[in-house]
Scaffold this motif. Structure first.
Motif, short mmCIF file in Angstrom:
data_model
loop_
_atom_site.label_atom_id
_atom_site.label_comp_id
_atom_site.label_asym_id
_atom_site.label_seq_id
_atom_site.Cartn_x
_atom_site.Cartn_y
_atom_site.Cartn_z
N ALA A 60 0.83 -1.20 0.00
CA ALA A 60 0.00 0.00 0.00
C ALA A 60 0.87 1.26 0.00
O ALA A 60 0.60 2.22 0.71
CB ALA A 60 -0.95 0.00 1.20
N GLY A 61 1.95 1.22 -0.78
CA GLY A 61 2.81 2.38 -0.91
C GLY A 61 3.81 2.56 0.22
O GLY A 61 4.55 3.54 0.23
N ARG A 62 3.84 1.64 1.18
CA ARG A 62 4.80 1.75 2.30
C ARG A 62 5.83 0.63 2.19
O ARG A 62 5.50 -0.49 1.83
CB ARG A 62 4.07 1.65 3.64
CG ARG A 62 3.10 2.81 3.85
CD ARG A 62 2.53 2.85 5.21
NE ARG A 62 1.66 1.70 5.45
CZ ARG A 62 1.08 1.44 6.60
NH1 ARG A 62 1.26 2.23 7.63
NH2 ARG A 62 0.31 0.38 6.74
N LEU A 63 7.08 0.95 2.52
CA LEU A 63 8.14 -0.05 2.48
C LEU A 63 7.96 -1.06 3.60
O LEU A 63 7.60 -0.69 4.73
CB LEU A 63 9.51 0.61 2.61
CG LEU A 63 9.98 1.40 1.41
CD1 LEU A 63 11.29 2.12 1.73
CD2 LEU A 63 10.16 0.50 0.21
N ILE A 82 6.97 -2.35 8.98
CA ILE A 82 6.28 -1.61 7.93
C ILE A 82 6.47 -0.14 8.26
O ILE A 82 6.08 0.31 9.33
CB ILE A 82 4.78 -1.96 7.86
CG1 ILE A 82 4.59 -3.45 7.59
CG2 ILE A 82 4.09 -1.12 6.78
CD1 ILE A 82 3.14 -3.92 7.66
N GLU A 83 7.11 0.58 7.33
CA GLU A 83 7.32 2.01 7.58
C GLU A 83 5.99 2.71 7.72
O GLU A 83 5.02 2.30 7.08
CB GLU A 83 8.15 2.62 6.45
CG GLU A 83 9.59 2.16 6.50
CD GLU A 83 10.48 2.91 5.52
OE1 GLU A 83 9.98 3.46 4.52
OE2 GLU A 83 11.69 2.95 5.76
N PRO A 84 5.85 3.66 8.59
CA PRO A 84 6.85 4.46 9.26
C PRO A 84 7.28 3.93 10.64
O PRO A 84 7.96 4.64 11.37
CB PRO A 84 6.18 5.82 9.40
CG PRO A 84 4.73 5.47 9.61
CD PRO A 84 4.50 4.23 8.77
N ALA A 85 6.91 2.71 11.01
CA ALA A 85 7.33 2.16 12.30
C ALA A 85 8.85 2.22 12.42
O ALA A 85 9.57 2.10 11.42
CB ALA A 85 6.84 0.72 12.44
N GLU A 86 9.34 2.39 13.63
CA GLU A 86 10.78 2.50 13.84
C GLU A 86 11.37 1.23 14.44
O GLU A 86 12.57 1.02 14.40
CB GLU A 86 11.09 3.70 14.72
CG GLU A 86 10.73 5.01 14.05
CD GLU A 86 11.07 6.22 14.88
OE1 GLU A 86 11.76 6.07 15.91
OE2 GLU A 86 10.64 7.32 14.50
N LYS A 87 10.50 0.38 15.04
CA LYS A 87 10.98 -0.87 15.63
C LYS A 87 10.35 -2.05 14.90
O LYS A 87 9.23 -1.97 14.42
CB LYS A 87 10.61 -0.93 17.12
CG LYS A 87 11.40 0.04 17.98
CD LYS A 87 11.06 -0.13 19.44
CE LYS A 87 11.78 -1.36 19.95
NZ LYS A 87 11.64 -1.56 21.38
#
Length: 98
Positions: A60-63, A82-87
Motif C-alpha cells: 500500500a505504498g509503504r516499504l 512496515i514504515e513508518p514504524a521504527e521498531k
C-alpha cells in the motif's frame, strides 16, 4: 573415461547461477538488517549468525522489511517492519506440528 553431456552442463550452470545469485542477494546486507540484529540482541539476547528469507517490498505504498534470524544458540526469530514504524515486530519461531 569421463563423458559430459549437454544436460549435465546445463544443470551445473543452473545450479551455479542459483547459488551465485543467492549469495549476492545476501551479501548486500542492507542497513535495516543491522538494526534488526541490534534489536534482537537487546530484546531477545540473540547473537544473529545469519538471515534467511530476507525480503524488502512495498505494501500500500509503504516499504516493508522481513527476515528470519538464526541465533548462535539455535533459536530463530521472524522480524518485520512496515514504515513508518521504527521498531521491528519480533516473534520467536517455534516447533510446528502438521
Amino acid at each position: 573415461m569421463f563423458t559430459v553431456n549437454s544436460k549435465s552442463i546445463a544443470l551445473s550452470a543452473a545450479v551455479l547461477l542459483g547459488l551465485t545469485s543467492s549469495a549476492l542477494a545476501q551479501s548486500a546486507n542492507p542497513a535495516w538488517l543491522d538494526q534488526l540484529s541490534e534489536q534482537l540482541a537487546g530484546e531477545q539476547e540473540c547473537a544473529v549468525e545469519y538471515y534467511v528469507n530476507v525480503r524488502e517490498a512495498q505494501l500500500a505504498g509503504r516499504l516493508t522489511f522481513e527476515a528470519r534470524a538464526q541465533c548462535a544458540d539455535g533459536r530463530q526469530f521472524d522480524g518485520s517492519l512496515i514504515e513508518p514504524a521504527e521498531k521491528f515486530t519480533i516473534s520467536e519461531c517455534g516447533v510446528q506440528v502438521c
